[in-house]
Write an enzyme that holds these catalytic residues in place. Sequence first.
Site, PDB file in Angstrom:
ATOM      1  N   PHE B 247       0.745  -1.243   0.023  1.00 43.75           N
ATOM      2  CA  PHE B 247       0.021  -0.042   0.015  1.00 43.75           C
ATOM      3  C   PHE B 247       0.733   1.353   0.009  1.00 43.75           C
ATOM      4  CE2 PHE B 247      -1.955  -3.459   2.461  1.00 43.75           C
ATOM      5  CZ  PHE B 247      -2.870  -3.924   1.717  1.00 43.75           C
ATOM      6  N   ILE B 473       1.969  -6.505  -5.334  1.00 42.90           N
ATOM      7  CA  ILE B 473       1.803  -6.388  -3.977  1.00 42.90           C
ATOM      8  C   ILE B 473       0.295  -6.954  -3.753  1.00 42.90           C
ATOM      9  CG2 ILE B 473       3.544  -4.411  -3.719  1.00 42.90           C
ATOM     10  CD1 ILE B 473       1.015  -2.707  -3.717  1.00 42.90           C
ATOM     11  N   PRO B 638     -11.600  -8.617 -14.774  1.00 41.40           N
ATOM     12  CA  PRO B 638     -12.803  -8.052 -13.847  1.00 41.40           C
ATOM     13  C   PRO B 638     -12.959  -8.497 -12.513  1.00 41.40           C
ATOM     14  CG  PRO B 638     -13.476  -8.773 -16.124  1.00 41.40           C
ATOM     15  CD  PRO B 638     -12.075  -9.097 -16.065  1.00 41.40           C
ATOM     16  N   LYS B 639     -12.433  -9.875 -12.354  1.00 40.66           N
ATOM     17  CA  LYS B 639     -12.432 -10.436 -10.790  1.00 40.66           C
ATOM     18  C   LYS B 639     -11.630  -9.959  -9.974  1.00 40.66           C
ATOM     19  CE  LYS B 639     -13.567 -15.021 -10.028  1.00 40.66           C
ATOM     20  NZ  LYS B 639     -13.467 -16.555  -9.944  1.00 40.66           N
ATOM     21  N   GLN B 644      -9.821  -5.675  -5.918  1.00 40.76           N
ATOM     22  CA  GLN B 644      -9.085  -4.522  -5.541  1.00 40.76           C
ATOM     23  C   GLN B 644      -9.721  -3.452  -5.088  1.00 40.76           C
ATOM     24  OE1 GLN B 644      -6.642  -3.234  -8.778  1.00 40.76           O
ATOM     25  NE2 GLN B 644      -4.978  -2.298  -7.503  1.00 40.76           N
ATOM     26  N   GLY B 708      -6.030   3.859 -14.447  1.00 41.57           N
ATOM     27  CA  GLY B 708      -5.546   3.184 -13.391  1.00 41.57           C
ATOM     28  C   GLY B 708      -6.848   3.095 -12.467  1.00 41.57           C
ATOM     29  N   GLY B 710      -5.874   1.350  -8.549  1.00 46.87           N
ATOM     30  CA  GLY B 710      -5.621   1.130  -7.062  1.00 46.87           C
ATOM     31  C   GLY B 710      -5.938   2.148  -6.232  1.00 46.87           C
ATOM     32  N   GLU B 711      -5.802   3.505  -6.491  1.00 49.94           N
ATOM     33  CA  GLU B 711      -5.875   4.533  -5.780  1.00 49.94           C
ATOM     34  C   GLU B 711      -7.362   5.025  -5.645  1.00 49.94           C
ATOM     35  OE1 GLU B 711      -2.781   4.997  -4.477  1.00 49.94           O
ATOM     36  OE2 GLU B 711      -2.214   3.813  -6.165  1.00 49.94           O
TER      37      GLU B 711
END
Lengths: 211, 744
Positions: B247, B473, B638-639, B644, B708, B710-711
């Site tokens: 993270f 990660i 997608p999964k 995430q 993107g 993740g954020e």
Amino acid sequence: MIENNTREKEEKELSGNSRRDFLKKSSVITAIALTPVAAVKASDLKLDEKLSDAIEQMPLSIEINGQQHNLKVEPRTTLLDLLRERLKLTGTKKGCDQGQCGACTVHIDGVRALSCLQLAVMNDGAKITTIEGLSDGDKLHPMQEAFIKHDGFQCGYCTPGQIMSAVACIHEGHANSETEIREFMSGNICRCGAYANIVNAIKEVKEGGAI
Amino acid sequence: MSKKHLENADMETAMSRVDGRVKVMGAAKYTAEVQLPELTYGVLVESTIGQGVITALDTKKAEWAPGVIAVISHLNTPGVPEYKLQNQDVIQKQLRVFDSPNIYYNGQPIAVVVADTFERARYAASLVKVTYAKQQSYSNLEDNLSKAVVPKKAKSDPKGFTTDFLRGKAEAFRDAEFQVNEEYIQPSEAHHPMEPHSIIATWEAADKLTLVDKTQGSQQTAASIAKSFQLPPENVKVLSTYVGGAFGSALRVWPHEIVAILAAKKVQKPVKLVLHRNQMSYMVGYRPYTLQKVAIGASKDGKIVGLSHASYGKTSMYEEFTENVLIMSRMMYDIPNVDTKYRIVPLNVSTPAPMRGPGEATGSFALECAMDELSYKLNMDPIALRLANYASQDPDKKMPWSSNYLKECYELGAEKIGWNKRKAQPDANQEGEWKIGYGVATGTFGAFRGGASAKATFKPDGTLLLQSAIADIGPGTATSMTAIAAKNLGLAPEKISFQLGNSTFPKAPMQGGSNTVATVGSAIVATCDNLKVELAKRAAVQKPEWKNAIAKNIKIVGTQLINSDDASSKVEIASLFSQDNLAELVVKGDAAPGEESKKYSFYSFSVHFIEAHVHELTGVVKIKNAVSVIDCGTVVSPKTARSQSMGGIVGGIGMALMEEVVLDDRTGRTVTASFGDYHVPVQADIPQMDMMFVNERDPYLNPMGSKGLGEIVIIGVAPAVANAVYNATGKRVRDLPITPDKLI
Ligand code: FES
Ligand code: FES
């Protein structure tokens, strides 16, 4: 402010509980006919290692994943460190080393337990199952299959602990509703946040009746 | 709207994680689990004061303890060569490990004990006796606001978000009819990945180092270490095959990594050093405590006239840390007058680090709460207020968006959560003892793409090995890259394997800032295209018409190579190898961004909806429902994307309701070091959630059409929770976390 140590204080501390001092005084030393001076020398020659091996290790007979181990371990070694560092069974994870995360969950005689809170020697005669012992060879346990299907993880570090807890959760009869599953799985932290998927995996295994 | 968007059910059946099997079997080897001969164990000794100087360090007892091989400190360190090249006075560098007796924060590593077992090292570390000349330490931000400074970065990067900024008129909010002017506090938060940071350092030769290390960038760590130890870059190898979460905490080299390398040098054996959980909130960075002042002024119709936003964040005494707290205030809404100001306060704390959704998550908490407050003042629906100020192009860069489906996000999410059940008046919806509220907030994060390469090794049996230095990660990088390659080649995913986390593999960025798929995915596409061209070249030996085949039309179907332009011309894959007696075909590919960022402004967007129930007597907050709608371009896997996203929401709920690193400001010591004191969301805190993706391709960022992810899945979550709590109770909590004591 300067906190000063006097030489005197220092020496007092040195003679307090150090292991070398223990060797000097120990009756075991007498028993093996070493004078204190010799013991100090022994220490310098790393013979103290050998001595402490004899003095400080305890026998442990333990069955892990169906395999019998007859070991000698230090009493301060946790079951978790025994598994990971000595037996190289690294599937069981160390997340906190103090009973707060569930990553180290194993089954001891069929009951889930935090292996970081167990000294290895407390488990003489016990049967331990770790994540490595859950599958039937190459055939995954239904809970492992369900975790893959429902994507019950991301990084995977909490996963062995989650799966061991999940299997126990069903065996205990604590998987009768989503709320109950959430409650009884709350000892296993997943920082990646796979919680909802984990619930779905457990629900499916429970409803499938495979375990 | 045509159903292009993805909902839970569409994603649950998608391709499963390619590394799922090893992970559920406990067979994935994380850093501390890699076996090496003659392994030794390092345990850190840390300072117990917040500022001062070590006057004496007594290591005799520790050295004499059984199994101890060495105790290393500033008194006997082999030294880090780079330090000698640095100006001692420049406070801009990472903490210089064991370089002096100076203490800058409580918890600073001051020595390491190396022994033959972990238990022996841990015990011996407790025997090291430290004497200090103690000075007063300062760790409270509010008490030290007078020490706030403009970061040096503002000078070196004047166009960045740490520079004082003005668009139109300063403090224009003051002229407006409706105003909000408040202060918001984001406390420090610890990343706390479940895998503690770990490293195994081995000196293979005097100038050759191998590290098994928890890092988000194997090559970046290798380069940083090579510089520190003045080694030829190719002589430092870093492996990070499995990373148990990070993270942001593993985006750089931290002191404990330098310690392990120094220790390995001293003992000439591999040294394993694993941080204890209780060290994780000050050894490897944290989201910095940040005080924000936000003022917004709007006219009756909800049009915002002016926005002023100031941010004050903690940093360490020896290093400057900055993040993009103010970015959203400059670009999110169409506001004519905006002024922002960014300051940092050097304190006796360790250096912060980007934590998921770094500054943007902090900034969005203040901005999106202030927006909510404004909506109540205007008596206007919070979604309507946002739409009234929707920016049809980036008002900051004054460029068109590459893609922006925010309006779709609001619409889809409002319908899914049942926004019409929300009462416009706060504290007006109750069932039994529970007060019910709905909140919404927006998130955004720049969509980036860097340069990367990849290598493909293709075999006659149709199996493909792909390699990249990228870390995984947790998001499932190997899975998304496999999906990209499978789609490009037509190859079954089972035939593809993807290896990562090795600094000797082809070039990749760090896994951070939501750019992995855009960057590495592009390299995978380039590599697969090159492979197809190479195969076509070989096919042309058999059938000349293959000379004209173009990559886009070539597919591998079963055991054959097919050209969709000329369906009759098939060749057997195996024959392309046998004709030249080849055992395998190795192909590389590179990809780099073009000029697109000069023409378009690239952002991902998210809108988060929360239904919160607050107990009227105890103030306990339960998140009953969470819906997030995400505009991250085309969804590649997608999964894993859904997982995430849920992970981001969970992180946001933690940020909103429980996470807080508390320091004892008398000593600078972390009070909330363990999971007993630092609460993170557990299973009982988290409901089922609806993750939705607009799934419209971004035409400009990369060949996959992705942005993107993740954020943006954490940015905006905390304010959505805070806004839902206000809607439920009429209590506005502006200092996170929203613990029950603040509601009763
Ligand atoms: S490692 Fe045992 S509970 Fe965390
Ligand atoms: S999968 Fe990463 S902590 Fe659970």
